[in-house]
Design a protein around this motif. Structure first.
Motif, PDB file in Angstrom:
ATOM      1  N   ASP A 186       0.847  -1.194   0.000  1.00 24.67           N
ATOM      2  CA  ASP A 186       0.000   0.000   0.000  1.00 24.67           C
ATOM      3  C   ASP A 186       0.878   1.237   0.000  1.00 24.67           C
ATOM      4  O   ASP A 186       2.009   1.211   0.486  1.00 24.67           O
ATOM      5  CB  ASP A 186      -0.883   0.047   1.252  1.00 24.67           C
ATOM      6  N   ASN A 187       0.331   2.286  -0.519  1.00 24.56           N
ATOM      7  CA  ASN A 187       0.976   3.570  -0.276  1.00 24.56           C
ATOM      8  C   ASN A 187       0.757   3.936   1.197  1.00 24.56           C
ATOM      9  O   ASN A 187      -0.268   3.602   1.790  1.00 24.56           O
ATOM     10  CB  ASN A 187       0.388   4.653  -1.162  1.00 24.56           C
ATOM     11  N   GLN A 188       1.737   4.605   1.771  1.00 26.62           N
ATOM     12  CA  GLN A 188       1.630   4.911   3.207  1.00 26.62           C
ATOM     13  C   GLN A 188       2.058   6.332   3.504  1.00 26.62           C
ATOM     14  O   GLN A 188       2.970   6.869   2.864  1.00 26.62           O
ATOM     15  CB  GLN A 188       2.542   3.988   4.028  1.00 26.62           C
ATOM     16  N   LEU A 189       1.389   6.869   4.489  1.00 28.78           N
ATOM     17  CA  LEU A 189       1.865   8.114   5.103  1.00 28.78           C
ATOM     18  C   LEU A 189       1.907   7.839   6.592  1.00 28.78           C
ATOM     19  O   LEU A 189       0.908   7.445   7.192  1.00 28.78           O
ATOM     20  CB  LEU A 189       0.902   9.274   4.802  1.00 28.78           C
ATOM     21  N   GLY A 190       3.076   7.995   7.154  1.00 32.47           N
ATOM     22  CA  GLY A 190       3.204   7.672   8.578  1.00 32.47           C
ATOM     23  C   GLY A 190       3.925   8.760   9.339  1.00 32.47           C
ATOM     24  O   GLY A 190       4.680   9.559   8.772  1.00 32.47           O
ATOM     25  N   GLY A 191       3.656   8.767  10.623  1.00 36.81           N
ATOM     26  CA  GLY A 191       4.327   9.757  11.466  1.00 36.81           C
ATOM     27  C   GLY A 191       4.465   9.249  12.889  1.00 36.81           C
ATOM     28  O   GLY A 191       3.649   8.455  13.364  1.00 36.81           O
ATOM     29  N   ASN A 192       5.528   9.663  13.539  1.00 34.73           N
ATOM     30  CA  ASN A 192       5.765   9.294  14.940  1.00 34.73           C
ATOM     31  C   ASN A 192       6.053  10.539  15.751  1.00 34.73           C
ATOM     32  O   ASN A 192       6.653  11.498  15.249  1.00 34.73           O
ATOM     33  CB  ASN A 192       6.983   8.386  15.090  1.00 34.73           C
ATOM     34  N   ALA A 193       5.665  10.485  16.964  1.00 36.47           N
ATOM     35  CA  ALA A 193       6.111  11.498  17.925  1.00 36.47           C
ATOM     36  C   ALA A 193       6.764  10.736  19.066  1.00 36.47           C
ATOM     37  O   ALA A 193       6.093  10.001  19.783  1.00 36.47           O
ATOM     38  CB  ALA A 193       4.934  12.324  18.424  1.00 36.47           C
ATOM     39  N   ALA A 194       8.074  10.860  19.159  1.00 28.79           N
ATOM     40  CA  ALA A 194       8.793  10.150  20.214  1.00 28.79           C
ATOM     41  C   ALA A 194       9.146  11.140  21.310  1.00 28.79           C
ATOM     42  O   ALA A 194       9.544  12.278  21.052  1.00 28.79           O
ATOM     43  CB  ALA A 194      10.057   9.516  19.649  1.00 28.79           C
ATOM     44  N   PHE A 195       8.980  10.703  22.529  1.00 34.08           N
ATOM     45  CA  PHE A 195       9.303  11.551  23.681  1.00 34.08           C
ATOM     46  C   PHE A 195      10.316  10.806  24.531  1.00 34.08           C
ATOM     47  O   PHE A 195      10.014   9.743  25.089  1.00 34.08           O
ATOM     48  CB  PHE A 195       8.036  11.864  24.490  1.00 34.08           C
ATOM     49  N   GLY A 196      11.507  11.349  24.620  1.00 32.28           N
ATOM     50  CA  GLY A 196      12.580  10.667  25.326  1.00 32.28           C
ATOM     51  C   GLY A 196      13.057  11.468  26.524  1.00 32.28           C
ATOM     52  O   GLY A 196      12.897  12.689  26.590  1.00 32.28           O
ATOM     53  N   HIS A 197      13.609  10.742  27.470  1.00 31.15           N
ATOM     54  CA  HIS A 197      14.115  11.414  28.669  1.00 31.15           C
ATOM     55  C   HIS A 197      15.391  10.732  29.131  1.00 31.15           C
ATOM     56  O   HIS A 197      15.359   9.563  29.537  1.00 31.15           O
ATOM     57  CB  HIS A 197      13.064  11.363  29.772  1.00 31.15           C
ATOM     58  N   ASN A 254      21.033  15.572  35.716  1.00 37.13           N
ATOM     59  CA  ASN A 254      21.026  16.392  34.505  1.00 37.13           C
ATOM     60  C   ASN A 254      19.710  17.164  34.433  1.00 37.13           C
ATOM     61  O   ASN A 254      18.704  16.765  35.035  1.00 37.13           O
ATOM     62  CB  ASN A 254      21.230  15.534  33.258  1.00 37.13           C
ATOM     63  N   ALA A 255      19.724  18.287  33.742  1.00 36.38           N
ATOM     64  CA  ALA A 255      18.525  19.125  33.670  1.00 36.38           C
ATOM     65  C   ALA A 255      17.370  18.323  33.084  1.00 36.38           C
ATOM     66  O   ALA A 255      17.540  17.580  32.112  1.00 36.38           O
ATOM     67  CB  ALA A 255      18.791  20.353  32.816  1.00 36.38           C
ATOM     68  N   HIS A 256      16.221  18.476  33.718  1.00 35.06           N
ATOM     69  CA  HIS A 256      15.064  17.696  33.300  1.00 35.06           C
ATOM     70  C   HIS A 256      14.547  18.197  31.952  1.00 35.06           C
ATOM     71  O   HIS A 256      14.202  19.367  31.809  1.00 35.06           O
ATOM     72  CB  HIS A 256      13.960  17.806  34.342  1.00 35.06           C
ATOM     73  N   LYS A 257      14.516  17.300  31.000  1.00 37.71           N
ATOM     74  CA  LYS A 257      13.974  17.653  29.687  1.00 37.71           C
ATOM     75  C   LYS A 257      13.230  16.456  29.127  1.00 37.71           C
ATOM     76  O   LYS A 257      13.728  15.332  29.195  1.00 37.71           O
ATOM     77  CB  LYS A 257      15.092  18.006  28.692  1.00 37.71           C
ATOM     78  N   ILE A 258      12.064  16.699  28.612  1.00 33.77           N
ATOM     79  CA  ILE A 258      11.378  15.676  27.826  1.00 33.77           C
ATOM     80  C   ILE A 258      11.629  16.044  26.374  1.00 33.77           C
ATOM     81  O   ILE A 258      11.172  17.079  25.884  1.00 33.77           O
ATOM     82  CB  ILE A 258       9.871  15.649  28.117  1.00 33.77           C
ATOM     83  N   LEU A 259      12.403  15.219  25.732  1.00 38.88           N
ATOM     84  CA  LEU A 259      12.829  15.536  24.373  1.00 38.88           C
ATOM     85  C   LEU A 259      11.777  15.089  23.372  1.00 38.88           C
ATOM     86  O   LEU A 259      11.284  13.959  23.448  1.00 38.88           O
ATOM     87  CB  LEU A 259      14.158  14.844  24.082  1.00 38.88           C
ATOM     88  N   SER A 260      11.463  15.964  22.490  1.00 36.84           N
ATOM     89  CA  SER A 260      10.477  15.644  21.460  1.00 36.84           C
ATOM     90  C   SER A 260      11.211  15.329  20.163  1.00 36.84           C
ATOM     91  O   SER A 260      12.086  16.076  19.729  1.00 36.84           O
ATOM     92  CB  SER A 260       9.540  16.833  21.254  1.00 36.84           C
ATOM     93  N   ASN A 261      10.861  14.229  19.600  1.00 37.82           N
ATOM     94  CA  ASN A 261      11.584  13.768  18.423  1.00 37.82           C
ATOM     95  C   ASN A 261      10.601  13.280  17.360  1.00 37.82           C
ATOM     96  O   ASN A 261      10.302  12.096  17.287  1.00 37.82           O
ATOM     97  CB  ASN A 261      12.542  12.648  18.843  1.00 37.82           C
ATOM     98  N   PRO A 262      10.087  14.180  16.536  1.00 31.68           N
ATOM     99  CA  PRO A 262       9.109  13.766  15.532  1.00 31.68           C
ATOM    100  C   PRO A 262       9.792  13.169  14.306  1.00 31.68           C
ATOM    101  O   PRO A 262      10.953  13.473  14.004  1.00 31.68           O
ATOM    102  CB  PRO A 262       8.401  15.074  15.167  1.00 31.68           C
ATOM    103  N   SER A 263       9.106  12.324  13.630  1.00 32.38           N
ATOM    104  CA  SER A 263       9.633  11.760  12.382  1.00 32.38           C
ATOM    105  C   SER A 263       8.449  11.309  11.528  1.00 32.38           C
ATOM    106  O   SER A 263       7.331  11.171  12.030  1.00 32.38           O
ATOM    107  CB  SER A 263      10.570  10.583  12.660  1.00 32.38           C
ATOM    108  N   GLY A 264       8.708  11.094  10.281  1.00 30.55           N
ATOM    109  CA  GLY A 264       7.617  10.684   9.427  1.00 30.55           C
ATOM    110  C   GLY A 264       8.098  10.293   8.038  1.00 30.55           C
ATOM    111  O   GLY A 264       9.268  10.499   7.687  1.00 30.55           O
ATOM    112  N   GLY A 265       7.199   9.697   7.284  1.00 30.98           N
ATOM    113  CA  GLY A 265       7.594   9.276   5.950  1.00 30.98           C
ATOM    114  C   GLY A 265       6.407   8.999   5.033  1.00 30.98           C
ATOM    115  O   GLY A 265       5.279   8.793   5.491  1.00 30.98           O
ATOM    116  N   LEU A 266       6.715   9.002   3.785  1.00 33.09           N
ATOM    117  CA  LEU A 266       5.719   8.745   2.760  1.00 33.09           C
ATOM    118  C   LEU A 266       6.242   7.610   1.885  1.00 33.09           C
ATOM    119  O   LEU A 266       7.402   7.630   1.459  1.00 33.09           O
ATOM    120  CB  LEU A 266       5.495  10.008   1.917  1.00 33.09           C
ATOM    121  N   VAL A 267       5.401   6.627   1.619  1.00 34.01           N
ATOM    122  CA  VAL A 267       5.802   5.482   0.791  1.00 34.01           C
ATOM    123  C   VAL A 267       4.830   5.371  -0.374  1.00 34.01           C
ATOM    124  O   VAL A 267       3.605   5.357  -0.183  1.00 34.01           O
ATOM    125  CB  VAL A 267       5.778   4.178   1.613  1.00 34.01           C
ATOM    126  N   LEU A 268       5.364   5.262  -1.586  1.00 34.64           N
ATOM    127  CA  LEU A 268       4.534   5.190  -2.786  1.00 34.64           C
ATOM    128  C   LEU A 268       5.026   4.057  -3.682  1.00 34.64           C
ATOM    129  O   LEU A 268       6.228   3.923  -3.950  1.00 34.64           O
ATOM    130  CB  LEU A 268       4.598   6.509  -3.577  1.00 34.64           C
TER     131      LEU A 268
END
Lengths: 428, 500
Positions: B64-75, B105-119
């Motif tokens: 299938d064609n795909q459109l995907g996305g992630n939101a990763a939150f790391g600490h 270490n200083a408290h941070k919730i790191l946001s790490n978005p990613s995504g892709g399109l497959v055709l």
């Protein structure tokens, strides 16, 4: 189907929460807060005129001993403090150091922090200047001057034995008993501290020192003490085996300076002040026959012309008595009679001069200069063996790579420990 | 089949003996929900847009064609109990570090978005193309560890980000995957445009060039705080192979070659915090003594350049359909971390030092101390970082996928990860990689019509590490912050995929 699904989602959310929530909790950084500080301050009128003790002191027309004195907040007058009496600590500076020596090594900030956080109890700390002439007179002068109580070094034995303590007790809220009074010294100040405590043995209840000229002849097993430095003083000036008449007092030569300063203190009569032809300051200061040396006098360049026939027993025109000959050997007449009789090992044998009940603390390092380590070890050996058998706390330390523990490199660190020692010694 | 058995045996051995071969550093291991939840054992069964990262050949299996996305939150949850004291024999002297105290270490919730399109496009027969944006390398930590010793200088506070690394490498990747042997062999290729962003801060301690008492403790070492911020561009190649010897088994092999990235910026800040000597004697402004005793702060500005040498890697993975609902996968990867040499900053376009009234004096003092009248700026702008010696490292990953219904898929997995810094002595809080790590992951995904939506979470456990020496090679330059290092890493990924 949906029931299972809901159950599964619920369990999954619990699982995810267990994993995620601990990781999301903000712990802060746990960085310690900036320490609070004692509200005390240096005493603005700490310089004091000691008269007649300093009347004949070289280069000091106003007979004043500069000092830096810290008054903790609790001892300050209202409204800042409570004028509450506190213990007293006198800190004696090393050779060539002025009243700001300890302040320049962080004393005020250490006191403010350590008093505020309870590491030490509030105390008044007085830091008199070492004398600028020759870097100091070993904090000596007075003793052995039977007929002359006001030598050119000043009567330091009186000042550090009683007068300074009396002045501070009269001027500031200082607790007036021996246990609440301490004395400490670095280098030459270490000798001064023990000398004062030995000659006035009911004044100080605790003594802390770093390495210093604590045993002039070293002692068996510990090396040569000051005697090993005779040729160093001469080589410093390029005079080994040369004419001692050229022995100069320029401050570029610290070993020579130490010997000259000590020689003034240990000589049997005060000197240099008579029979010179200083036309720039021709007015003698009474009482005769002593003239007061004026600070404008061209001391270093004139001194060599005043020395004539120094090594001749009868030729002392310039009457400070160096303890060595031109070839770097001890000159027994002077060394034995006038120097070793000022040694702490000698002073402790005088009647009444004991350190019973006095808390003793040493910071000592093999990296100290001028054979101070060997002298300190010899002195500790004397104190801890018969007939005295005193309890001594000894902290041995070494410098780090590139920062050897010589001169004043670790004053800051030793100050912290000294303050704690004295605070504990002062008791409740 | 013999080859298959050998591969299975090899991978099994890797898992069993993983303690001795466990990649770490600053690689972002988890791209996408499924792979995160399966411990990154995804090379052989990558069936969504994240195949761009794990194995571009797997694109060929996406129908299938795909459109995907992630939101990763790391600490990054790290602790350091500093023990930074100048020592000699049994003696030690305080330095201003918060020794013997747990610092976080200083408290941070790191946001790490990613995504892709497959055709899937009719090119060269039929080829699956993809465009994706993700972060193959990522690291972020910040520390406050030091306050000058009592009496040094309280008039100028050193900023809180004393030690910090914020490194992001973002890949803009075009990928293509295609079948080469019918239902047997698939090949894929990805071309990466890499963008690296770096914010780097650290404290160094410089010998005070003045004579006593101005260089006596606590004034013997002058804190120099440096902060550099810049970016750079580079390229990389991804290539992969997927072999399906049977309906139930996939074997994936992939590799990545990122080329060096030159990072440059115009905002390097070099601050010298000079001592304030008590009762400094009232020296006049404009004298060396005044400069080094009055608590001045001297600021330097410069352009900088540094090289980011990213490590190539290659790996192999195997997946096996145990049943129609259960699939297990195992991967192994080897990463050439020895290529990474740390950050060595070089400076140019040096700015004038601040505090003009004292600048000439400062320069004079440094000149006197170095006996060098021509290279004063060499002292001021001396490189503020040191190289690191990392080693190549391996990782083994194990994951499982279970689909109890057409609506739901469950994932679980983990990995054992060998630290490239396992023998490093140049250890500072800028990179806290304390040793071989173990990861535990899980997650689930709902399949609703054309949508796949899910969540995954992972926990990575680091061993404790004690660093004892400041200058391990004895060259007189500090190359470590001693202390007890502890670390954990938490990551949660939210994901969607839309099939069309």
């Amino acid at each position: 189907m949906f029931g299972k699904m809901i159950k599964f989602i619920a369990l999954s959310l619990i699982f995810v929460s267990m994993i995620v929530l601990p990781g999301c909790e903000d712990r802060g950084t746990n960085v310690p807060a900036v320490p609070s500080l004692d509200g005390g301050a240096p005493w603005p009128t700490a310089d004091h005129i000691y008269s007649p003790q300093l009347r004949w002191l070289l280069s000091n027309n106003i007979e004043q001993l500069p000092a830096w004195v810290y008054i903790p907040q609790v001892a300050a007058p209202p409204p800042l403090g409570l004028s509450r009496p506190v213990p007293l600590l006198i800190l004696l500076a090393p050779q060539g150091a002025n009243k700001f020596f300890f302040a320049q090594h962080g004393l005020q900030e250490l006191l403010k922090e350590m008093i505020a956080d309870g590491t030490i109890q509030p105390m008044i700390v007085a830091c008199p200047s070492n004398d600028p002439s020759f870097g100091g007179f070993m904090y000596a002068g007075g003793f052995n001057f039977e007929n002359n109580p006001t030598p050119p070094t000043g009567n330091n034995d009186a000042i550090f034995g009683s007068e300074m303590v009396a002045f501070l007790r009269n001027s500031l809220p200082v607790l007036e008993n021996q246990q609440k009074t301490g004395i400490a010294g670095f280098g030459m100040g270490a000798y001064g501290a023990f000398r004062a405590a030995l000659l006035s043995d009911t004044v100080y209840g605790s003594i802390s020192v770093t390495d210093g000229p604590l045993d002039f002849d070293g002692g068996s097993g510990f090396g040569g003490g000051l005697a090993d430095l005779f040729d160093d003083a001469l080589m410093e000036q390029g005079l080994l085996g040369q004419n001692l008449q050229d022995f100069d007092s320029a401050k570029a030569w610290p070993i020579s300076n130490m010997f000259i300063g000590a020689a003034f203190a240990f000589s049997p009569k005060d000197t240099v002040l008579f029979a010179h032809d200083d036309n720039t300051n021709p007015t003698p200061t009474n009482p005769a026959p002593f003239w007061k040396m004026d600070s404008t006098y061209g001391f270093d360049t004139t001194i060599s012309t005043l020395i004539a026939g120094f090594n001749s027993p009868s030729g002392y025109i310039f009457d400070y008595l160096l303890p060595f000959t031109a070839d770097g050997n001890a000159y027994p007449l002077i060394w034995n009679n006038y120097w070793l009789t000022e040694n702490l090992e000698f002073l402790i044998n005088l009647p009444g001069n004991k350190l019973n009940g006095v808390n003793l603390w040493f910071a000592t390092t093999t990296e100290s200069e001028l054979n101070y380590y060997q002298q300190t070890q010899s002195w500790i050996n004397t104190l801890t063996n018969a007939p005295y058998v005193y309890s001594v706390t000894e902290k041995k330390y070494l410098g780090t790579a590139g920062n050897p523990a010589s001169e004043s490199q670790y004053v800051y660190d030793m100050l912290r420990e000294m303050l704690i020692f004295h605070s504990n010694s002062f008791g409740n | 089949m013999k080859i298959l058995y050998r591969v299975v045996t090899l991978l099994s051995c890797l898992i069993l003996f993983s303690a001795s071969l466990l990649a770490g550093g600053f690689e972002n291991i988890n791209i996408g929900l499924k792979s995160t939840a399966m411990g990154s054992a995804y090379r052989a069964l990558a069936d969504d847009w994240t195949a761009a990262y794990y194995n571009p050949a797997a694109y060929a299996l996406i129908y299938d064609n795909q459109l995907g996305g992630n939101a990763a939150f790391g600490h990054y949850r790290q602790t350091l109990v500093p023990n930074f004291r100048r020592t000699s024999g049994t003696d030690s002297f305080e330095t201003g570090f918060f020794n013997d105290r747990e610092i976080y270490n200083a408290h941070k919730i790191l946001s790490n978005p990613s995504g892709g399109l497959v055709l899937r496009l009719p090119v060269w027969g039929e080829t699956v193309f993809g465009f994706s944006i993700y972060q193959p390398f990522d690291y972020n930590t910040t520390w406050t560890l030091f306050r000058p010793l009592t009496a040094y200088n309280t008039s100028n506070a050193i900023p809180n980000d004393q030690y910090g690394t914020d490194l992001d490498v973002v890949s803009f990747q075009i990928s293509a995957g295609r079948e080469f042997t019918e239902e047997k062999l698939y090949l894929g290729l990805g071309l990466q445009l890499l963008r690296a962003d770096l914010v780097w801060s650290e404290l160094k301690f410089r010998d005070n060039p003045m004579p006593a008492p101005y260089d006596d403790r606590p004034y013997d070492m002058i804190p120099q705080w440096a902060k550099s911020k810049g970016h750079g561009w580079g390229f990389g190649i991804k290539a992969g192979l997927l072999w399906t010897p049977s309906d139930r088994i996939n074997l994936g092999i992939s590799g990545n070659i990122p080329f060096d990235i030159t990072i440059s910026g115009d905002s390097t800040l070099l601050n010298f915090y000079l001592p304030k000597v008590g009762n400094d004697g009232g020296f006049s402004i404009g004298t060396i003594e005044h400069l080094f005793s009055s608590g001045s702060r001297i600021n330097g500005l410069a352009d900088f350049e540094t090289k980011l040498k990213l490590p190539p890697s290659f790996g192999i993975g195997l997946s096996f359909d145990v049943s129609s609902k259960l699939t297990i996968a195992v991967d192994a990867q080897y990463m050439l971390w020895s290529k990474f040499e740390g950050f060595q900053f070089s400076y140019s376009n040096l700015g004038d030092l601040s505090r003009l009234v004292d600048t000439a004096i400062f320069v004079e003092a440094i000149t006197d101390s170095t006996n060098d009248t021509t290279n004063v700026s060499d002292w001021v702008y001396a490189s503020t970082s040191h190289p690191v010696v990392w080693e190549n490292s391996g990782r083994v990953m194990l994951g499982a996928r279970f689909s109890p219904s057409s609506l739901l898929t469950l994932f679980a997995g983990g990995y054992a990860d060998q630290s490239p810094a396992r023998n490093a002595t140049q250890f500072t809080p800028n990179f806290v990689d304390t040793g071989d790590k173990y990861n535990y992951s899980g997650g689930f995904m709902f399949h609703i019509n054309e949508w796949d939506i899910g969540i995954a979470t992972s926990y990575t456990s680091y061993p404790d590490l004690t660093i004892t020496e400041i200058d391990s090679d004895g060259d007189g330059i500090d190359d470590a912050i001693p202390g007890l290092y502890q670390a954990d890493y938490y990551e949660t990924v939210l994901s969607f995929i839309y099939r069309f």
